[in-house]
Design a protein around this motif. Structure first.
Motif, PDB file in Angstrom:
ATOM      1  N   ASP A  79      47.628  36.285  44.043  1.00  0.00           N
ATOM      2  CA  ASP A  79      47.543  36.949  42.746  1.00  0.00           C
ATOM      3  C   ASP A  79      46.456  36.330  41.874  1.00  0.00           C
ATOM      4  O   ASP A  79      45.679  37.051  41.234  1.00  0.00           O
ATOM      5  CB  ASP A  79      48.905  36.893  42.047  1.00  0.00           C
ATOM      6  CG  ASP A  79      49.003  37.904  40.924  1.00  0.00           C
ATOM      7  OD1 ASP A  79      48.758  39.093  41.174  1.00  0.00           O
ATOM      8  OD2 ASP A  79      49.330  37.496  39.795  1.00  0.00           O
TER       9      ASP A  79
ATOM     10  N   GLY B  67      42.921  46.575  48.004  1.00  0.00           N
ATOM     11  CA  GLY B  67      44.278  47.013  47.731  1.00  0.00           C
ATOM     12  C   GLY B  67      45.063  47.474  48.940  1.00  0.00           C
ATOM     13  O   GLY B  67      46.178  47.954  48.791  1.00  0.00           O
TER      14      GLY B  67
ATOM     15  N   ASN C  24      36.396  37.857  47.331  1.00  0.00           N
ATOM     16  CA  ASN C  24      37.029  38.785  48.275  1.00  0.00           C
ATOM     17  C   ASN C  24      37.258  38.122  49.633  1.00  0.00           C
ATOM     18  O   ASN C  24      38.301  38.330  50.261  1.00  0.00           O
ATOM     19  CB  ASN C  24      36.188  40.050  48.452  1.00  0.00           C
ATOM     20  CG  ASN C  24      36.465  41.088  47.399  1.00  0.00           C
ATOM     21  OD1 ASN C  24      37.590  41.255  46.958  1.00  0.00           O
ATOM     22  ND2 ASN C  24      35.432  41.802  46.992  1.00  0.00           N
TER      23      ASN C  24
ATOM     24  N   ALA D 239      43.029  37.428  43.245  1.00  0.00           N
ATOM     25  CA  ALA D 239      42.782  38.846  42.960  1.00  0.00           C
ATOM     26  C   ALA D 239      42.478  39.066  41.474  1.00  0.00           C
ATOM     27  O   ALA D 239      41.597  39.874  41.133  1.00  0.00           O
ATOM     28  CB  ALA D 239      43.975  39.685  43.395  1.00  0.00           C
ATOM     29  N   GLU D 240      43.167  38.351  40.615  1.00  0.00           N
ATOM     30  CA  GLU D 240      42.910  38.494  39.180  1.00  0.00           C
ATOM     31  C   GLU D 240      41.510  38.000  38.813  1.00  0.00           C
ATOM     32  O   GLU D 240      40.872  38.563  37.923  1.00  0.00           O
ATOM     33  CB  GLU D 240      43.984  37.771  38.370  1.00  0.00           C
ATOM     34  CG  GLU D 240      45.306  38.519  38.405  1.00  0.00           C
ATOM     35  CD  GLU D 240      46.450  37.790  37.732  1.00  0.00           C
ATOM     36  OE1 GLU D 240      46.275  36.630  37.287  1.00  0.00           O
ATOM     37  OE2 GLU D 240      47.551  38.385  37.660  1.00  0.00           O
TER      38      GLU D 240
ATOM     39  N   TYR E  14      37.252  45.720  41.661  1.00  0.00           N
ATOM     40  CA  TYR E  14      38.613  45.945  42.139  1.00  0.00           C
ATOM     41  C   TYR E  14      38.871  45.055  43.344  1.00  0.00           C
ATOM     42  O   TYR E  14      38.027  44.950  44.231  1.00  0.00           O
ATOM     43  CB  TYR E  14      38.824  47.414  42.531  1.00  0.00           C
ATOM     44  CG  TYR E  14      38.856  48.326  41.330  1.00  0.00           C
ATOM     45  CD1 TYR E  14      40.004  48.430  40.553  1.00  0.00           C
ATOM     46  CD2 TYR E  14      37.737  49.064  40.971  1.00  0.00           C
ATOM     47  CE1 TYR E  14      40.036  49.249  39.437  1.00  0.00           C
ATOM     48  CE2 TYR E  14      37.763  49.892  39.855  1.00  0.00           C
ATOM     49  CZ  TYR E  14      38.910  49.975  39.097  1.00  0.00           C
ATOM     50  OH  TYR E  14      38.943  50.784  37.986  1.00  0.00           O
ATOM     51  N   ALA E  15      40.025  44.434  43.355  1.00  0.00           N
ATOM     52  CA  ALA E  15      40.438  43.624  44.508  1.00  0.00           C
ATOM     53  C   ALA E  15      40.842  44.566  45.638  1.00  0.00           C
ATOM     54  O   ALA E  15      41.322  45.670  45.375  1.00  0.00           O
ATOM     55  CB  ALA E  15      41.611  42.726  44.119  1.00  0.00           C
TER      56      ALA E  15
ATOM     57  N   ARG F  17      39.230  40.843  39.490  1.00  0.00           N
ATOM     58  CA  ARG F  17      39.331  41.849  38.428  1.00  0.00           C
ATOM     59  C   ARG F  17      38.606  41.380  37.168  1.00  0.00           C
ATOM     60  O   ARG F  17      37.925  42.171  36.516  1.00  0.00           O
ATOM     61  CB  ARG F  17      40.809  42.139  38.109  1.00  0.00           C
ATOM     62  CG  ARG F  17      41.546  42.846  39.228  1.00  0.00           C
ATOM     63  CD  ARG F  17      41.008  44.259  39.491  1.00  0.00           C
ATOM     64  NE  ARG F  17      41.246  45.075  38.323  1.00  0.00           N
ATOM     65  CZ  ARG F  17      40.351  45.888  37.763  1.00  0.00           C
ATOM     66  NH1 ARG F  17      39.144  46.016  38.279  1.00  0.00           N
ATOM     67  NH2 ARG F  17      40.640  46.579  36.683  1.00  0.00           N
TER      68      ARG F  17
END
Length: 147
Positions: free
Chosen positions: A57, A72, A13, A60-61, A69-70, A64
């Motif tokens: 991306d 948002g 994060n 963030a993946e 949860y990334a 996940r």
């Protein structure tokens, strides 16, 4: 969720948020740079912000995949990224601030690589190592250009 996994998510994060902040900063400099080095810096900043955008991306993946949860919202990303610098006014100051931003993110990446390793997350460690390699190369080029 284990403590090591949560630490890994927290580290990812931080990397995601700082990457987003550096993306916004770099894109703004791309829009606003002027002076005798305009063409070169405009192109450099564009290449950098495109790379940073693409990395978001993937990072963030990984968050996940770890089961979280990334962030948002822009507010969440900026809160996790820490304080923002005042905008630069000159091309030279833009380069100096980007050097500082890449150095800070490189330090965060180094810590996150260790945290991913502690969590047994070799894939995140590999992704973060690749990101660190890119930031170090950009730092080398910007520092060499600023001499």
């Amino acid at each position: 969720m284990t403590t090591a996994t949560q630490a890994n998510i927290d580290a990812l994060n931080a990397v995601l948020s700082q990457t987003f902040r550096l993306y916004v900063q770099t894109h703004g400099y791309h829009w606003n740079v002027e002076g005798p080095d305009f063409r070169q810096l405009h192109a450099v900043f564009e290449a950098q912000y495109q790379n940073l955008w693409g990395a978001l991306d993937d990072i963030a993946e990984r968050i996940r995949i770890q089961g979280a949860y990334a962030p948002g919202t822009v507010a969440d990303l900026m809160t996790n990224a820490g304080a923002e610098d005042a905008p630069a006014q000159s091309a030279e100051e833009m380069v100096e601030k980007l050097i500082a931003g890449h150095e800070a993110l490189a330090a965060t990446l180094r810590d996150a690589i260790g945290t991913a390793g502690d969590a047994g997350d070799e894939v995140s460690a590999g992704l973060l190592t690749d990101r660190l390699e890119w930031h170090e190369k950009e730092l080398w080029m910007m520092k060499a250009s600023a001499r």
